[in-house]
Design a protein around this motif. Structure first.
Motif, PDB file in Angstrom:
ATOM      1  N   PRO A 129      -7.861 -16.141  19.217  1.00  0.00           N
ATOM      2  CA  PRO A 129      -6.858 -15.264  19.817  1.00  0.00           C
ATOM      3  C   PRO A 129      -5.715 -15.018  18.826  1.00  0.00           C
ATOM      4  CG  PRO A 129      -7.560 -16.907  21.386  1.00  0.00           C
ATOM      5  CD  PRO A 129      -8.180 -17.286  20.063  1.00  0.00           C
ATOM      6  N   SER A 130      -5.197 -13.824  18.840  1.00  0.00           N
ATOM      7  CA  SER A 130      -4.125 -13.382  17.945  1.00  0.00           C
ATOM      8  C   SER A 130      -4.574 -13.246  16.489  1.00  0.00           C
ATOM      9  CB  SER A 130      -2.900 -14.309  18.026  1.00  0.00           C
ATOM     10  OG  SER A 130      -2.420 -14.350  19.350  1.00  0.00           O
ATOM     11  N   SER A 131      -5.883 -13.336  16.234  1.00  0.00           N
ATOM     12  CA  SER A 131      -6.383 -13.152  14.867  1.00  0.00           C
ATOM     13  C   SER A 131      -6.293 -11.676  14.475  1.00  0.00           C
ATOM     14  CB  SER A 131      -7.841 -13.587  14.755  1.00  0.00           C
ATOM     15  OG  SER A 131      -7.958 -14.969  14.938  1.00  0.00           O
ATOM     16  N   GLY A 180       0.798  -1.188   0.000  1.00  0.00           N
ATOM     17  CA  GLY A 180       0.000   0.000   0.000  1.00  0.00           C
ATOM     18  C   GLY A 180       0.846   1.260   0.000  1.00  0.00           C
ATOM     19  N   GLY A 181       0.169   2.399  -0.175  1.00  0.00           N
ATOM     20  CA  GLY A 181       0.842   3.680  -0.180  1.00  0.00           C
ATOM     21  C   GLY A 181       0.307   4.590   0.904  1.00  0.00           C
ATOM     22  N   PRO A 182       0.921   5.749   1.111  1.00  0.00           N
ATOM     23  CA  PRO A 182       0.537   6.630   2.218  1.00  0.00           C
ATOM     24  C   PRO A 182      -0.881   7.169   2.131  1.00  0.00           C
ATOM     25  CG  PRO A 182       2.140   7.696   0.784  1.00  0.00           C
ATOM     26  CD  PRO A 182       2.051   6.266   0.351  1.00  0.00           C
ATOM     27  N   GLY A 183      -1.501   7.164   0.953  1.00  0.00           N
ATOM     28  CA  GLY A 183      -2.867   7.649   0.827  1.00  0.00           C
ATOM     29  C   GLY A 183      -3.924   6.587   1.021  1.00  0.00           C
ATOM     30  N   ASP A 184      -3.503   5.334   1.225  1.00  0.00           N
ATOM     31  CA  ASP A 184      -4.456   4.243   1.410  1.00  0.00           C
ATOM     32  C   ASP A 184      -5.108   4.322   2.791  1.00  0.00           C
ATOM     33  OD1 ASP A 184      -3.474   3.483  -1.015  1.00  0.00           O
ATOM     34  OD2 ASP A 184      -2.659   1.567  -0.344  1.00  0.00           O
ATOM     35  N   LEU A 185      -6.194   3.574   2.966  1.00  0.00           N
ATOM     36  CA  LEU A 185      -6.882   3.465   4.241  1.00  0.00           C
ATOM     37  C   LEU A 185      -6.967   1.984   4.589  1.00  0.00           C
ATOM     38  CD1 LEU A 185      -8.447   4.992   6.468  1.00  0.00           C
ATOM     39  CD2 LEU A 185     -10.502   4.742   5.078  1.00  0.00           C
ATOM     40  N   VAL A 186      -6.536   1.630   5.798  1.00  0.00           N
ATOM     41  CA  VAL A 186      -6.528   0.237   6.242  1.00  0.00           C
ATOM     42  C   VAL A 186      -7.318   0.146   7.543  1.00  0.00           C
ATOM     43  CG1 VAL A 186      -5.108  -1.724   6.947  1.00  0.00           C
ATOM     44  CG2 VAL A 186      -4.275  -0.149   5.185  1.00  0.00           C
ATOM     45  N   PHE A 187      -8.269  -0.794   7.585  1.00  0.00           N
ATOM     46  CA  PHE A 187      -9.094  -1.016   8.773  1.00  0.00           C
ATOM     47  C   PHE A 187      -8.676  -2.347   9.389  1.00  0.00           C
ATOM     48  CE2 PHE A 187     -13.449  -1.849  10.690  1.00  0.00           C
ATOM     49  CZ  PHE A 187     -13.366  -0.809  11.608  1.00  0.00           C
ATOM     50  N   ALA A 188      -8.256  -2.329  10.645  1.00  0.00           N
ATOM     51  CA  ALA A 188      -7.761  -3.526  11.326  1.00  0.00           C
ATOM     52  C   ALA A 188      -8.743  -3.964  12.406  1.00  0.00           C
ATOM     53  CB  ALA A 188      -6.394  -3.251  11.951  1.00  0.00           C
ATOM     54  N   LEU A 189      -9.117  -5.230  12.372  1.00  0.00           N
ATOM     55  CA  LEU A 189      -9.986  -5.839  13.377  1.00  0.00           C
ATOM     56  C   LEU A 189      -9.223  -6.998  13.991  1.00  0.00           C
ATOM     57  CD1 LEU A 189     -12.850  -6.315  14.670  1.00  0.00           C
ATOM     58  CD2 LEU A 189     -13.347  -7.763  12.697  1.00  0.00           C
ATOM     59  N   TYR A 190      -9.070  -7.003  15.297  1.00  0.00           N
ATOM     60  CA  TYR A 190      -8.323  -8.073  15.959  1.00  0.00           C
ATOM     61  C   TYR A 190      -9.029  -8.479  17.235  1.00  0.00           C
ATOM     62  CZ  TYR A 190      -6.429  -3.689  17.826  1.00  0.00           C
ATOM     63  OH  TYR A 190      -6.302  -2.423  18.332  1.00  0.00           O
ATOM     64  N   ARG A 191      -8.660  -9.655  17.755  1.00  0.00           N
ATOM     65  CA  ARG A 191      -9.380 -10.230  18.890  1.00  0.00           C
ATOM     66  C   ARG A 191      -8.913  -9.672  20.223  1.00  0.00           C
ATOM     67  NH1 ARG A 191     -11.984 -15.134  20.281  1.00  0.00           N
ATOM     68  NH2 ARG A 191     -12.550 -14.964  22.465  1.00  0.00           N
ATOM     69  N   ASP A 192      -7.596  -9.505  20.409  1.00  0.00           N
ATOM     70  CA  ASP A 192      -7.092  -9.133  21.721  1.00  0.00           C
ATOM     71  C   ASP A 192      -6.159  -7.919  21.615  1.00  0.00           C
ATOM     72  OD1 ASP A 192      -4.098 -10.458  21.730  1.00  0.00           O
ATOM     73  OD2 ASP A 192      -5.561 -11.604  20.562  1.00  0.00           O
ATOM     74  N   PRO A 193      -6.096  -7.101  22.655  1.00  0.00           N
ATOM     75  CA  PRO A 193      -5.259  -5.906  22.621  1.00  0.00           C
ATOM     76  C   PRO A 193      -3.781  -6.182  22.355  1.00  0.00           C
ATOM     77  CG  PRO A 193      -6.842  -5.736  24.411  1.00  0.00           C
ATOM     78  CD  PRO A 193      -6.954  -7.137  23.858  1.00  0.00           C
ATOM     79  N   ALA A 194      -3.267  -7.336  22.782  1.00  0.00           N
ATOM     80  CA  ALA A 194      -1.853  -7.645  22.543  1.00  0.00           C
ATOM     81  C   ALA A 194      -1.552  -7.696  21.044  1.00  0.00           C
ATOM     82  CB  ALA A 194      -1.489  -8.973  23.200  1.00  0.00           C
ATOM     83  N   THR A 195      -2.506  -8.188  20.260  1.00  0.00           N
ATOM     84  CA  THR A 195      -2.321  -8.207  18.807  1.00  0.00           C
ATOM     85  C   THR A 195      -2.266  -6.786  18.260  1.00  0.00           C
ATOM     86  OG1 THR A 195      -3.469 -10.330  18.653  1.00  0.00           O
ATOM     87  CG2 THR A 195      -3.282  -9.043  16.625  1.00  0.00           C
ATOM     88  N   GLY A 196      -3.110  -5.898  18.784  1.00  0.00           N
ATOM     89  CA  GLY A 196      -3.072  -4.504  18.371  1.00  0.00           C
ATOM     90  C   GLY A 196      -1.756  -3.843  18.729  1.00  0.00           C
ATOM     91  N   ASP A 197      -1.237  -4.150  19.928  1.00  0.00           N
ATOM     92  CA  ASP A 197       0.055  -3.591  20.332  1.00  0.00           C
ATOM     93  C   ASP A 197       1.165  -4.052  19.389  1.00  0.00           C
ATOM     94  OD1 ASP A 197      -1.088  -2.273  22.479  1.00  0.00           O
ATOM     95  OD2 ASP A 197      -0.624  -3.881  23.911  1.00  0.00           O
ATOM     96  N   ALA A 198       1.152  -5.336  19.050  1.00  0.00           N
ATOM     97  CA  ALA A 198       2.169  -5.868  18.138  1.00  0.00           C
ATOM     98  C   ALA A 198       2.058  -5.222  16.762  1.00  0.00           C
ATOM     99  CB  ALA A 198       2.038  -7.390  18.031  1.00  0.00           C
ATOM    100  N   LEU A 199       0.829  -5.015  16.310  1.00  0.00           N
ATOM    101  CA  LEU A 199       0.622  -4.372  15.017  1.00  0.00           C
ATOM    102  C   LEU A 199       1.123  -2.925  15.043  1.00  0.00           C
ATOM    103  CD1 LEU A 199      -0.620  -4.520  12.157  1.00  0.00           C
ATOM    104  CD2 LEU A 199      -2.790  -3.807  13.177  1.00  0.00           C
ATOM    105  N   ALA A 200       0.796  -2.200  16.110  1.00  0.00           N
ATOM    106  CA  ALA A 200       1.202  -0.796  16.220  1.00  0.00           C
ATOM    107  C   ALA A 200       2.719  -0.652  16.295  1.00  0.00           C
ATOM    108  CB  ALA A 200       0.551  -0.159  17.439  1.00  0.00           C
ATOM    109  N   ASP A 201       3.396  -1.627  16.883  1.00  0.00           N
ATOM    110  CA  ASP A 201       4.855  -1.562  17.021  1.00  0.00           C
ATOM    111  C   ASP A 201       5.593  -2.051  15.787  1.00  0.00           C
ATOM    112  OD1 ASP A 201       4.612  -0.548  19.557  1.00  0.00           O
ATOM    113  OD2 ASP A 201       4.773  -2.499  20.547  1.00  0.00           O
ATOM    114  N   GLY A 202       4.872  -2.653  14.836  1.00  0.00           N
ATOM    115  CA  GLY A 202       5.512  -3.228  13.654  1.00  0.00           C
ATOM    116  C   GLY A 202       5.663  -2.237  12.519  1.00  0.00           C
ATOM    117  N   PRO A 203       6.389  -2.634  11.492  1.00  0.00           N
ATOM    118  CA  PRO A 203       6.637  -1.739  10.367  1.00  0.00           C
ATOM    119  C   PRO A 203       5.409  -1.480   9.495  1.00  0.00           C
ATOM    120  CG  PRO A 203       7.531  -3.925   9.918  1.00  0.00           C
ATOM    121  CD  PRO A 203       7.064  -3.933  11.344  1.00  0.00           C
ATOM    122  N   ALA A 204       4.359  -2.297   9.616  1.00  0.00           N
ATOM    123  CA  ALA A 204       3.174  -2.126   8.774  1.00  0.00           C
ATOM    124  C   ALA A 204       2.374  -0.880   9.160  1.00  0.00           C
ATOM    125  CB  ALA A 204       2.282  -3.364   8.860  1.00  0.00           C
TER     126      ALA A 204
END
Length: 198
Positions: A51-53, A1-25
């Motif tokens: 879990p972790s989905s 994707g590029g900087p103008g794209d929009l990505v919607f993330a749905l996950y089961r547990d907050p730890a997955t969100g933390d991992a996503l936020a800390d990653g390069p994506a």
């Protein structure tokens, strides 16, 4: 994707969100990312997630469209003020009496994730729904869900880790809006002028 794209993330547990936020994506270079944890206590869709989905919905930018993301913690009438002040700085043209920045584009649709700890904002006074209709207009759909935590840009020092303003992180008691804007869409009109005074 590029900087103008929009990505919607749905996950089961907050730890997955933390991992996503800390990653390069989720560094802004691949688009604006908004989402949240559909925790087990919310039922519905969350009951089917392992879990972790992680489920991602990618809305690519087009020649005349782009995404924007904001995180808001304000409540009651302060929510109106926050939406009115924050969205134009993100390049979103809203229904307002003030002139929009010349680079702003009208909202085409909005992805919304809201903390389920803000029930007065949804079920009693419906402050957020009224604000969204007021500023996005009646032609712009707003879809989303209540979440156990929210993923979006760090908006202010009020957030834990707020010194990382401009970065994405998980947070609580927040409404996160991912807005796709379209340069060819008509400017939103306030459906009820009485709301302009809120």
């Amino acid at each position: 994707g590029g900087p103008g794209d929009l990505v919607f993330a749905l996950y089961r547990d907050p730890a997955t969100g933390d991992a996503l936020a800390d990653g390069p994506a989720v560094d802004g270079s691949r688009g604006c990312v908004v989402g949240g944890a559909a925790t087990e206590c919310l039922g519905g869709t969350a009951a089917d997630l392992m879990p972790s989905s992680l489920v991602l919905f990618h809305v690519p930018a087009g020649p005349r469209t782009r995404g924007a993301a904001v995180s808001l913690r304000d409540v009651d009438t302060e929510y109106f003020k926050a939406v009115e002040a924050t969205l134009p700085t993100a390049g979103v043209r809203i229904a307002t009496r003030d002139a929009a920045p010349p680079t702003a584009a009208a909202p085409d649709f909005v992805l919304r994730t809201t903390c389920f700890g803000r029930p007065d904002m949804h079920f009693v006074e419906e402050t957020e729904a009224v604000a969204h209709r007021r500023f996005f207009g009646s032609r712009c759909p707003v879809v989303g869900f209540l979440a156990g935590d929210e993923l979006g840009p760090a908006a202010s020092p009020d957030f834990v880790g707020g010194e990382l303003a401009g970065r994405y992180q998980t947070q609580g008691y927040t409404t996160v809006l991912g807005v796709r804007t379209d340069l060819d869409a008509p400017a939103p009109e306030c459906p009820d002028l009485s709301l302009c005074e809120l």
